[in-house]
Design a protein around this motif. Structure first.
Motif: not given
Length: 216
Positions: A12, A20, A104-105, A109, A173
């Motif tokens: 992370d 993001r 990983r989400p 989220g 992502w």
């Protein structure tokens, strides 16, 4: 690039801030443009990374390459279909364990369910890059330089299009997509170095009857 990106996802790390930022920028663009056409295009591009149509294209590429090798009278006509089948089996063997390990989400989220795989790397991106890339590579070995450039260019555009469609549609992502590209790129690089180049089939000979000399 695959190793540092995977490391950042695993710990992370700060590189995830890029994900993001890109997601925020894309969402702002979607809101400002409010284009139904772009939204449909993004979803359509994303769907090109599904098992259908990507895997059938991969298998068709292997068959087409084998047919062209057969027409050229070269050996190893069995190799392209074998490579296509092995590639189709390799995709889940690489992607599924990685998704489960990273866990990983997705962009929304929501925590993963106990029986749910993660989002990293992007399965659709990997499937598209592997399938279209290997299909193009197999057929490209049987054509001339111009044909190789067109095939490889088309495969690259499809792979990039799928990845951009996934990001635009908020399905993945950006780093999920980048990992899929990198993973496929490594395999395609190794495969391109290993596969032999087969000669293109000879041009069809004209009908001899049209060139028969007239009786005199």
């Amino acid at each position: 690039m695959l190793v540092p990106v995977s490391w950042q996802v695993a710990v992370d790390g700060p590189l995830l801030g890029l994900d993001r930022w890109v997601r925020h920028a894309v969402r702002e663009s979607r809101h400002e443009l409010h284009s139904t056409l772009l939204n449909h295009l993004g979803k359509a591009l994303s769907d090109l990374g599904g098992s259908v149509p990507a895997i059938p294209v991969l298998l068709a590429g292997g068959i087409l390459a084998a047919w062209r090798i057969h027409r050229a009278g070269a050996a190893r006509r069995w190799l392209p279909p074998l490579v296509a089948v092995l590639t189709a089996g390799l995709i889940p063997l690489l992607v599924v364990p990685a998704k489960a390990w990273f866990g990983r989400p997705g962009p929304f989220g929501v925590p993963l369910a106990p029986d749910q795989w993660g989002w990293y790397p992007s399965g659709h991106t990997t499937t598209a890059s592997f399938s279209y890339g290997v299909a193009a590579l197999l057929v490209a070995r049987t054509v001339g330089a111009a044909g190789r450039r067109r095939l490889c260019g088309a495969a690259a555009l499809l792979s990039v299009g799928v990845g951009l469609g996934l990001v635009w549609s908020d399905y993945h992502w950006l780093l999920d997509v980048v990992a899929g590209w990198c993973l496929a790129g490594l395999v395609l690089w190794a495969l391109a170095r290993w596969l032999p180049t087969d000669p293109p089939p000879p041009p069809a000979s004209p009908d001899s009857s049209t060139h028969r000399p007239a009786a005199g």
